[in-house]
Design an enzyme around this catalytic site. Structure first.
Site, PDB file in Angstrom:
ATOM      1  N   ASP A 130     -52.393  13.552  17.426  1.00  0.00           N
ATOM      2  CA  ASP A 130     -53.187  12.763  16.858  1.00  0.00           C
ATOM      3  C   ASP A 130     -54.496  13.864  16.314  1.00  0.00           C
ATOM      4  O   ASP A 130     -54.992  14.675  17.175  1.00  0.00           O
ATOM      5  CB  ASP A 130     -53.948  11.679  17.652  1.00  0.00           C
ATOM      6  CG  ASP A 130     -54.715  10.751  17.293  1.00  0.00           C
ATOM      7  OD1 ASP A 130     -54.583  10.482  16.013  1.00  0.00           O
ATOM      8  OD2 ASP A 130     -55.679   9.954  17.820  1.00  0.00           O
ATOM      9  N   TYR A 132     -58.516  14.196  14.125  1.00  0.00           N
ATOM     10  CA  TYR A 132     -59.611  13.832  14.492  1.00  0.00           C
ATOM     11  C   TYR A 132     -60.435  14.124  13.209  1.00  0.00           C
ATOM     12  O   TYR A 132     -61.502  14.968  13.054  1.00  0.00           O
ATOM     13  CB  TYR A 132     -60.369  14.450  15.722  1.00  0.00           C
ATOM     14  CG  TYR A 132     -61.732  14.232  16.299  1.00  0.00           C
ATOM     15  CD1 TYR A 132     -61.745  12.973  16.737  1.00  0.00           C
ATOM     16  CD2 TYR A 132     -62.601  14.966  16.508  1.00  0.00           C
ATOM     17  CE1 TYR A 132     -62.975  12.609  17.191  1.00  0.00           C
ATOM     18  CE2 TYR A 132     -63.838  14.639  16.975  1.00  0.00           C
ATOM     19  CZ  TYR A 132     -63.906  13.388  17.324  1.00  0.00           C
ATOM     20  OH  TYR A 132     -65.108  12.981  18.145  1.00  0.00           O
ATOM     21  N   HIS A 137     -66.813   9.624  11.735  1.00  0.00           N
ATOM     22  CA  HIS A 137     -66.242   9.382  12.973  1.00  0.00           C
ATOM     23  C   HIS A 137     -66.890  10.510  14.253  1.00  0.00           C
ATOM     24  O   HIS A 137     -67.343  10.101  15.099  1.00  0.00           O
ATOM     25  CB  HIS A 137     -64.836   9.099  13.225  1.00  0.00           C
ATOM     26  CG  HIS A 137     -64.270   8.683  14.465  1.00  0.00           C
ATOM     27  ND1 HIS A 137     -64.495   7.723  15.250  1.00  0.00           N
ATOM     28  CD2 HIS A 137     -63.391   9.668  15.523  1.00  0.00           C
ATOM     29  CE1 HIS A 137     -64.101   7.853  16.583  1.00  0.00           C
ATOM     30  NE2 HIS A 137     -63.561   8.991  16.596  1.00  0.00           N
ATOM     31  N   ARG A 146     -72.785  13.432  23.091  1.00  0.00           N
ATOM     32  CA  ARG A 146     -73.408  14.751  23.303  1.00  0.00           C
ATOM     33  C   ARG A 146     -74.619  14.962  22.892  1.00  0.00           C
ATOM     34  O   ARG A 146     -75.931  14.495  23.597  1.00  0.00           O
ATOM     35  CB  ARG A 146     -72.422  15.869  22.811  1.00  0.00           C
ATOM     36  CG  ARG A 146     -71.167  15.904  23.612  1.00  0.00           C
ATOM     37  CD  ARG A 146     -70.368  17.235  22.826  1.00  0.00           C
ATOM     38  NE  ARG A 146     -70.045  17.050  21.574  1.00  0.00           N
ATOM     39  CZ  ARG A 146     -69.091  16.250  20.936  1.00  0.00           C
ATOM     40  NH1 ARG A 146     -68.223  15.900  21.713  1.00  0.00           N
ATOM     41  NH2 ARG A 146     -69.191  16.391  19.725  1.00  0.00           N
ATOM     42  N   GLU A 203     -58.594   2.248  17.384  1.00  0.00           N
ATOM     43  CA  GLU A 203     -59.024   3.141  16.674  1.00  0.00           C
ATOM     44  C   GLU A 203     -58.246   3.107  15.262  1.00  0.00           C
ATOM     45  O   GLU A 203     -56.870   3.152  15.366  1.00  0.00           O
ATOM     46  CB  GLU A 203     -58.721   4.628  17.129  1.00  0.00           C
ATOM     47  CG  GLU A 203     -59.461   5.044  18.179  1.00  0.00           C
ATOM     48  CD  GLU A 203     -59.866   6.385  18.349  1.00  0.00           C
ATOM     49  OE1 GLU A 203     -58.762   7.308  18.098  1.00  0.00           O
ATOM     50  OE2 GLU A 203     -60.603   6.977  19.206  1.00  0.00           O
ATOM     51  N   GLU A 205     -56.410   4.190  12.022  1.00  0.00           N
ATOM     52  CA  GLU A 205     -55.939   5.382  11.774  1.00  0.00           C
ATOM     53  C   GLU A 205     -54.594   5.145  10.670  1.00  0.00           C
ATOM     54  O   GLU A 205     -54.082   3.947  10.796  1.00  0.00           O
ATOM     55  CB  GLU A 205     -55.403   6.299  12.899  1.00  0.00           C
ATOM     56  CG  GLU A 205     -56.434   6.552  13.835  1.00  0.00           C
ATOM     57  CD  GLU A 205     -56.049   7.631  14.666  1.00  0.00           C
ATOM     58  OE1 GLU A 205     -55.322   8.483  14.454  1.00  0.00           O
ATOM     59  OE2 GLU A 205     -56.576   7.752  15.746  1.00  0.00           O
ATOM     60  N   GLN A 244     -61.685   7.513  29.156  1.00  0.00           N
ATOM     61  CA  GLN A 244     -61.636   8.538  28.199  1.00  0.00           C
ATOM     62  C   GLN A 244     -62.784   9.528  28.602  1.00  0.00           C
ATOM     63  O   GLN A 244     -62.884  10.898  28.551  1.00  0.00           O
ATOM     64  CB  GLN A 244     -61.760   8.352  26.954  1.00  0.00           C
ATOM     65  CG  GLN A 244     -61.731   9.403  25.831  1.00  0.00           C
ATOM     66  CD  GLN A 244     -61.605   8.869  24.438  1.00  0.00           C
ATOM     67  OE1 GLN A 244     -61.878   7.598  24.269  1.00  0.00           O
ATOM     68  NE2 GLN A 244     -61.788   9.870  23.678  1.00  0.00           N
ATOM     69  N   TYR A 248     -61.841  13.301  29.696  1.00  0.00           N
ATOM     70  CA  TYR A 248     -61.472  14.244  28.442  1.00  0.00           C
ATOM     71  C   TYR A 248     -61.887  15.640  28.734  1.00  0.00           C
ATOM     72  O   TYR A 248     -61.283  16.393  27.951  1.00  0.00           O
ATOM     73  CB  TYR A 248     -61.915  13.538  27.228  1.00  0.00           C
ATOM     74  CG  TYR A 248     -63.418  13.747  26.877  1.00  0.00           C
ATOM     75  CD1 TYR A 248     -64.262  13.384  27.563  1.00  0.00           C
ATOM     76  CD2 TYR A 248     -63.522  14.574  25.707  1.00  0.00           C
ATOM     77  CE1 TYR A 248     -65.784  13.567  27.082  1.00  0.00           C
ATOM     78  CE2 TYR A 248     -64.942  14.914  25.329  1.00  0.00           C
ATOM     79  CZ  TYR A 248     -65.910  14.343  26.179  1.00  0.00           C
ATOM     80  OH  TYR A 248     -67.072  14.494  25.750  1.00  0.00           O
ATOM     81  N   LYS A 257     -55.323   7.077  26.266  1.00  0.00           N
ATOM     82  CA  LYS A 257     -54.787   7.035  25.088  1.00  0.00           C
ATOM     83  C   LYS A 257     -53.254   6.508  25.333  1.00  0.00           C
ATOM     84  O   LYS A 257     -52.572   6.132  24.523  1.00  0.00           O
ATOM     85  CB  LYS A 257     -54.988   8.223  24.344  1.00  0.00           C
ATOM     86  CG  LYS A 257     -56.103   8.679  24.136  1.00  0.00           C
ATOM     87  CD  LYS A 257     -56.928   7.890  22.701  1.00  0.00           C
ATOM     88  CE  LYS A 257     -58.434   8.562  22.450  1.00  0.00           C
ATOM     89  NZ  LYS A 257     -58.738   7.976  20.992  1.00  0.00           N
ATOM     90  N   THR A 261     -49.595   3.006  21.575  1.00  0.00           N
ATOM     91  CA  THR A 261     -50.133   3.270  20.242  1.00  0.00           C
ATOM     92  C   THR A 261     -49.333   2.536  19.273  1.00  0.00           C
ATOM     93  O   THR A 261     -48.037   2.493  19.548  1.00  0.00           O
ATOM     94  CB  THR A 261     -49.913   4.811  19.913  1.00  0.00           C
ATOM     95  OG1 THR A 261     -50.620   5.684  20.924  1.00  0.00           O
ATOM     96  CG2 THR A 261     -50.397   5.290  18.504  1.00  0.00           C
ATOM     97  N   THR A 354     -59.519   8.484  13.774  1.00  0.00           N
ATOM     98  CA  THR A 354     -60.123   7.316  13.415  1.00  0.00           C
ATOM     99  C   THR A 354     -61.011   7.630  11.986  1.00  0.00           C
ATOM    100  O   THR A 354     -61.583   8.626  11.812  1.00  0.00           O
ATOM    101  CB  THR A 354     -61.219   7.176  14.387  1.00  0.00           C
ATOM    102  OG1 THR A 354     -60.805   6.975  15.884  1.00  0.00           O
ATOM    103  CG2 THR A 354     -61.943   5.756  14.321  1.00  0.00           C
ATOM    104  N   GLU A 368     -68.161   2.500  17.906  1.00  0.00           N
ATOM    105  CA  GLU A 368     -69.154   3.070  16.827  1.00  0.00           C
ATOM    106  C   GLU A 368     -69.713   1.901  16.363  1.00  0.00           C
ATOM    107  O   GLU A 368     -71.058   1.851  16.278  1.00  0.00           O
ATOM    108  CB  GLU A 368     -68.664   3.822  15.507  1.00  0.00           C
ATOM    109  CG  GLU A 368     -67.875   5.093  15.863  1.00  0.00           C
ATOM    110  CD  GLU A 368     -67.015   5.603  14.976  1.00  0.00           C
ATOM    111  OE1 GLU A 368     -67.155   6.276  14.022  1.00  0.00           O
ATOM    112  OE2 GLU A 368     -65.623   5.271  15.153  1.00  0.00           O
TER     113      GLU A 368
HETATM  114 MN    MN Z   1     -57.378   8.868  17.657  1.00  0.00          MN
END
Ligand code: MN
Length: 420
Positions: A130, A132, A137, A146, A203, A205, A244, A248, A257, A261, A354, A368
């Site tokens: 996967d 990013y 996103h 952050r 998400e 995708e 997560q 993470y 995750k 899926t 995403t 989001e």
């Molecule tokens: Mn993803």
């Protein structure tokens, strides 16, 4: 030679179906009481390629590849066979061809109403990666988790960031999943609790399926990358945000995750997507040489996400966006994946990351859209959602808008059941 535009299968010609003659995506289905085999979606019907193969109507080079529970055997035959098969199926379904339409007995065996068939996972998936690759996103998530001033990490504009996902829990559309349990670190508590996820998310995708393997130690260039792709599906990368957030660092997502899926059942081929290629997005700084690309590797695919709570009369759309805005392209993702010498295999699934736009109604995750649950979305009948609740069904769909027709992916749906 221009391809005929209409099929003798009437439902393929209404301009709205995702499966007109221009599409012809491959999938695996079982007719009532029958074994899984390869089919092609056409309007509201499925064309049984195993039946056509038995009747000697498909390319000799593909003989025996369609009475199979996955597309892998067919994919392994290579691009010339994919192209020849697509040309044969296009001809057999065209309004001006009577070989199949004029043979009532064969037609009756070869066409199965989609409503009477069971759809399966289309490919056997050796590995799932996967990425990013949406700047919007990555920026939204970086702002929330952050530093709003430095939302993008310094490596993001240099590397198509990715991680190795879990292939064993990739499921086909329609498969219900249980809310995962896991470790959650609550604020003001010294240690984590073990609990059902409280911030379950989706998400949105796209994903490409590898059609041509590469050798260990041999990188695939951006120029060669498109030849390694068989086709695309829609992918829902279900995500447990609270699990997560705790797990993470430092190695990336794990239990948050890997519980499931979901992918759409019809694989839309790169040939069918060819008219919808677009210019690559502008990139600054200029990527390192191995990531630079010449061809057009962006694709114009309209995407939607809808939520339907248990008992609700209809689904409510919560996101509309487009795949073409992704910063890193699929060709760059594959070049980066293999630049170290890592090989890829037939059936490998490569998620885009995403897909988010710049507005709250174009975000590909609830994280989001609702700003981590703080600003819930309002669905039909005034129902509000910060994250996914038990009994909710998530429905993603996507299509390329042509001139009077759509090349679509159908849907990927999934219902969330209570935690075990
Ligand atoms: Mn993803």
């Amino acid at each position: 030679m221009t391809a005929p535009k209409t099929s003798w299968v009437e439902s393929a010609n209404d301009g709205q179906t995702h499966f007109p003659l221009q599409n012809l995506p491959y999938g695996i289905f079982s007719p009532a009481g029958g074994a899984p085999r390869v089919g092609v979606a056409i309007g509201n019907q499925i064309l049984d390629l195993a039946v056509l193969d038995d009747a000697g109507l498909l390319p000799a080079a593909a003989k025996g590849a369609f009475a199979a529970p996955s597309l892998n055997r067919f994919i392994a035959l290579g691009k010339p066979v994919w192209t020849e098969t697509r040309e044969r199926v296009t001809a057999l379904l065209s309004a001006d061809d009577s070989k199949l339409s004029g043979d009532a007995a064969l037609r009756g065996k070869a066409l199965v109403p989609m409503s009477a068939a069971t759809l399966h996972l289309p490919v056997e998936i050796p590995g799932y990666t996967d990425f990013y690759s949406s700047r919007e996103h990555a920026t939204n998530v970086g702002r929330m988790f952050r530093d709003p001033e430095n939302a993008l990490l310094p490596n993001w504009l240099e590397i198509p960031i990715g991680y190795n996902g879990r292939a064993s829990s990739v499921v086909v559309s329609g498969t219900a999943l249980h809310r995962p349990n896991g470790q959650i670190k609550l604020p003001n508590e010294a240690r984590p609790v073990f609990s059902p996820c409280r911030k379950l998310d989706y998400e949105l995708e796209m994903a490409f399926i590898v059609g041509k393997p590469s050798n260990l130690g041999e990188p695939v260039s951006t120029a060669d990358a498109p030849a390694h792709m068989f086709g695309l599906v829609i992918l829902n990368d279900w995500s447990a945000r609270d699990i997560q957030q705790w797990e993470y660092v430092p190695l990336g997502p794990f239990n948050s995750k890997t519980f499931g899926t979901s992918i759409s059942p019809w694989v839309v081929t790169m040939d069918a997507l060819e008219p919808f290629r677009r210019d690559n997005p502008a990139q600054s700084p200029e990527p390192l040489p191995y990531l630079q690309q010449q061809g057009r590797n962006a694709y114009d695919i309209d995407l939607e996400v809808a939520l339907q709570p248990e008992g609700a009369a209809a689904a409510s759309t919560v996101c509309r966006t487009n795949f073409k805005a992704m910063y890193w392209t699929m060709a760059q993702q594959l070049a980066h994946h293999t630049v170290s010498g890592c090989n890829v295999r037939i059936g490998d699934l490569m998620g885009s990351g995403t897909i988010s736009g710049t507005t709250s109604d174009s975000c590909g995750s609830l994280l989001e859209t609702t700003r981590n649950g703080a600003e819930p979305v309002t669905l039909a009948d005034g129902v509000k959602r910060g994250f996914i609740e038990d009994g909710d069904t998530v429905i993603m769909s996507g299509w390329c808008q042509g001139d009077g027709y759509r090349v679509g992916f159908g849907e990927v749906t999934g219902k969330i059941l209570p935690a075990r």
